[in-house]
Write a protein that holds these residues in place. Structure first.
Motif, PDB file in Angstrom:
ATOM      1  N   ALA A 351       0.280  -1.215   0.119  1.00 62.07           N
ATOM      2  CA  ALA A 351      -0.177  -0.214   0.321  1.00 62.07           C
ATOM      3  C   ALA A 351       1.333   1.197   0.112  1.00 62.07           C
ATOM      4  O   ALA A 351       0.399   1.869  -0.771  1.00 62.07           O
ATOM      5  N   ARG A 376      -0.113   1.599  -3.652  1.00 57.15           N
ATOM      6  CA  ARG A 376      -1.569   1.531  -4.068  1.00 57.15           C
ATOM      7  C   ARG A 376      -2.365   2.352  -3.385  1.00 57.15           C
ATOM      8  O   ARG A 376      -3.768   2.531  -3.522  1.00 57.15           O
ATOM      9  N   ARG A 377      -2.272   2.710  -2.012  1.00 58.44           N
ATOM     10  CA  ARG A 377      -2.675   3.300  -1.174  1.00 58.44           C
ATOM     11  C   ARG A 377      -2.724   4.679  -1.989  1.00 58.44           C
ATOM     12  O   ARG A 377      -2.554   5.721  -1.402  1.00 58.44           O
ATOM     13  N   ALA A 378      -3.345   4.801  -2.791  1.00 57.81           N
ATOM     14  CA  ALA A 378      -3.607   6.515  -4.067  1.00 57.81           C
ATOM     15  C   ALA A 378      -4.872   7.167  -3.927  1.00 57.81           C
ATOM     16  O   ALA A 378      -4.702   7.981  -4.373  1.00 57.81           O
ATOM     17  N   ALA A 379      -5.845   6.632  -3.105  1.00 57.45           N
ATOM     18  CA  ALA A 379      -6.983   6.854  -3.481  1.00 57.45           C
ATOM     19  C   ALA A 379      -7.075   8.344  -2.851  1.00 57.45           C
ATOM     20  O   ALA A 379      -6.729   8.534  -1.525  1.00 57.45           O
ATOM     21  N   TRP A 403     -14.286   4.491  -7.047  1.00 52.06           N
ATOM     22  CA  TRP A 403     -12.523   3.992  -5.691  1.00 52.06           C
ATOM     23  C   TRP A 403     -11.952   3.552  -7.086  1.00 52.06           C
ATOM     24  O   TRP A 403     -11.839   2.904  -7.563  1.00 52.06           O
ATOM     25  N   LEU A 404     -10.940   3.953  -6.802  1.00 48.28           N
ATOM     26  CA  LEU A 404      -9.054   3.193  -7.269  1.00 48.28           C
ATOM     27  C   LEU A 404      -9.550   1.925  -6.607  1.00 48.28           C
ATOM     28  O   LEU A 404      -9.285   2.121  -5.060  1.00 48.28           O
ATOM     29  N   GLY A 407      -7.081   1.001  -3.747  1.00 51.15           N
ATOM     30  CA  GLY A 407      -6.564   2.971  -2.947  1.00 51.15           C
ATOM     31  C   GLY A 407      -6.840   2.853  -1.447  1.00 51.15           C
ATOM     32  O   GLY A 407      -6.463   3.752  -1.470  1.00 51.15           O
ATOM     33  N   HIS A 408      -7.798   2.571  -1.493  1.00 47.99           N
ATOM     34  CA  HIS A 408      -8.188   2.944   0.224  1.00 47.99           C
ATOM     35  C   HIS A 408      -7.183   1.775   0.998  1.00 47.99           C
ATOM     36  O   HIS A 408      -7.232   1.420   2.332  1.00 47.99           O
ATOM     37  N   GLU A 427     -14.095  -1.165  -7.099  1.00 46.24           N
ATOM     38  CA  GLU A 427     -14.678   0.123  -7.267  1.00 46.24           C
ATOM     39  C   GLU A 427     -15.924   0.885  -6.055  1.00 46.24           C
ATOM     40  O   GLU A 427     -16.501   1.619  -5.761  1.00 46.24           O
ATOM     41  N   SER A 459      -4.642   9.349   0.772  1.00 47.24           N
ATOM     42  CA  SER A 459      -3.574   9.349   1.154  1.00 47.24           C
ATOM     43  C   SER A 459      -2.562  10.113   1.088  1.00 47.24           C
ATOM     44  O   SER A 459      -2.281  11.081   0.392  1.00 47.24           O
ATOM     45  N   THR A 490       1.014   4.385  -9.103  1.00 46.11           N
ATOM     46  CA  THR A 490       0.548   4.511  -7.983  1.00 46.11           C
ATOM     47  C   THR A 490       2.747   4.667  -7.105  1.00 46.11           C
ATOM     48  O   THR A 490       2.396   5.398  -6.195  1.00 46.11           O
TER      49      THR A 490
END
Length: 537
Positions: A351, A376-379, A403-404, A407-408, A427, A459, A490
């Motif tokens: 992440a 990956r934690r990019a939302a 959602w990405l 991403g969370h 999503e 993020s 990301t």
């Protein structure tokens, strides 16, 4: 006493009807066989037919040379309970230094425990007690523990210390440490104290499974600060899942961990730190050929160790924070860790950072790794509620979200006064972690009602393949491929040296740093000296 070498428990008073207290009969039999073995030197075996054998209010004091063999998991079950002694911890067996003066010259030798179940759900003490185990033996010589199913104990399931020339194999430990909130000593599936036999303890832990336990799935813990951390311990082909930590080295030297899986643990898949009773981290270990995937925070967390430690050929993927995190906890060793080796690992889809250094490293070697698609934690931050929002024990669905995916991951979801940790997301759906190991729900106060308002934080950035946020001296970083080929990308940078770090000397060469979201490198603090050459990107 003259006694057969093998006895049938039913012939000596054990009933196994699920009602009768079989402890007195088992204690009498163990004492008699122990005396016979002491007299003629010939070990004995108690064979226990299928049945449910109640062990109430006191554990069985074990004797050297006496083995206990059942008819198989699910067939022979020892059910522990303390209705008449609610303050008394009741393991099936015990023999300890504190209670029985156990030691090298007063040990349990030549014993086998095999083919039975221990149900610890009937033991509850007013306060957490580390002795409320399934098995609680210390100083075992030439022991074999095989094909055991231990579950629902108040403290550690398999809690045996100082095991010399011993094999622990095929032990299944489930939901042990149920009275441990996760921050007490013990409370593990398989917890083994080390150091009592000196600098070498010959122990193999193999083909064991530990799931849903309060603290560690499997851990080793040095028991006295002035003891030498022992060599000779191996953990092979084991599986840990949904524990607080998967496998932990809290004080061994040269621990070998091979061919094991550490999945979905709540803090880290593999941990080296000062969290044990002596605040001594392991050192000199080798972790190779393991899958360390989907842990809620870090895949590998290493700190409070002078080093060395080596991680080779592992898959370290999809963890909720960092793939590898170098750190130091307060109270443990704070010196720079020397000779960390990260070689030929797949570090992917984590992440935040693939590798994160938050404590000083001296002469680390980072060689030939594939470090890709992290961050990956990019939302962005999100909130919602009302129509289309519903909750399950381990999920939140918002039909209007976009959602990405992923991403969370690792974020803390807030709903009213409650929170839950996001394991992953699509999503429109958040997959949530159980509130504690072994739990069936993410919510401590009940599942929120339909339409409840929720919030997700933003993020952080940057999110790099390799981040140095502490001093790194004389590193050797060579032959790594550090990139992001997903869409959207990301992993913002291949290498980030944060402003608080000092990167000194060493060699950075032959790496592929191309294809990251923002740039190949970011130097908030300029590196000093060293050789930088032949790096692409």
């Amino acid at each position: 006493m003259t006694a057969p070498l093998t006895v049938d428990a039913h012939e000596y008073g054990l009933v196994g009807d699920g009602t009768t207290d079989d402890r007195p009969a088992l204690q009498k039999l163990v004492d008699a066989l122990g005396e016979a073995t002491a007299a003629d030197g010939r070990p004995r075996t108690v064979r226990v037919p299928a049945g449910r054998y109640m062990i109430r209010d006191r554990p069985v004091l074990w004797r050297s040379g006496v083995s206990l063999v059942g008819a198989g998991r699910g067939a022979t079950c020892f059910a522990l309970a303390n209705p008449g002694a609610p303050t008394q911890p009741v393991p099936l067996t015990w023999f300890t230094t504190a209670q029985h003066d156990a030691g090298r010259d007063n040990c349990i030798a030549d014993v086998t425990f095999a083919h039975f179940e221990i149900d610890g759900s009937g033991v509850r003490t007013p306060e957490y007690d580390v002795l409320a185990k399934g098995l609680g033996l210390q100083y075992v010589l030439r022991g074999r523990f095989t094909d055991l199913y231990i579950h629902d104990t108040a403290a550690t399931g398999f809690g045996c210390d100082f095991l010399q020339d011993t094999v622990v194999e095929g032990v299944l430990a489930v939901r042990c440490g149920r009275q441990d909130p996760g921050e007490k000593m013990g409370g593990a599936g398989i917890g083994i104290g080390v150091g009592g036999w000196g600098p070498v303890e010959r122990l193999s832990v193999t083909a064991c499974v530990a799931t849903g336990n309060g603290t560690n799935g499997i851990f080793l813990e040095l028991q006295q600060e002035d003891w030498t951390p022992p060599r000779g311990i191996r953990i092979t082909a084991c599986h840990t899942e949904d524990n607080r930590y998967g496998i932990s080295d809290w004080g061994a030297d040269g621990l070998i961990v091979t061919g094991s899986t550490m999945l979905g643990n709540h803090v880290a898949g593999f941990d080296v730190s000062s969290q044990g009773t002596t605040s001594v981290g392991g050192r000199g270990g080798i972790v190779t050929g393991c899958v360390i995937d989907g842990n809620l925070r870090d895949g590998i967390a290493v700190g409070n160790t002078p080093g060395p430690y080596a991680f080779r050929g592992n898959r370290i993927t999809d963890n909720g924070r960092h793939g590898y995190w170098q750190h130091n906890l307060a109270g443990g060793d704070q010196e720079a860790t020397t000779d960390i080796v990260l070689e030929s690992n797949e570090i992917r889809g984590n992440a935040l950072d693939g590798i994160r250094v938050d404590a000083a490293l001296h002469e680390p070697a980072i060689l030939g790794n594939r470090i890709r698609d992290n961050g990956r934690r990019a939302a962005p931050a999100a909130e919602g509620g009302g129509d289309g929002v519903r909750f399950g024990p381990l999920s939140l669905t918002d039909e209007g979200a976009d959602w990405l995916p992923g991403g969370h991951r690792g974020k803390r979801l807030t709903v009213g006064a409650g929170t839950a940790l996001v394991m992953d997301n699509t999503e429109t759906e958040l997959m949530l972690a159980p509130e504690r190991p072994g739990a069936a729900t993410a919510w401590s106060d009940g599942t929120p009602g339909p339409g409840s308002a929720y919030r997700l934080p933003a993020s952080p950035a940057p999110r790099a393949g390799l981040t140095a946020a502490a001093d790194v001296s004389h590193p050797y970083v060579h032959g790594n491929r550090v990139w992001d080929d997903r869409r959207p990308r990301t992993q913002t940078h291949a290498l980030w040296i944060a402003h608080e770090a000092h990167w000194t000397g060493g060699r950075v060469s032959g790496n592929d740093f191309g294809g990251n979201a923002s740039a190949a490198t970011r130097f908030d603090s300029a590196p000093s000296g060293g050789r930088w050459r032949d790096n692409d990107g």
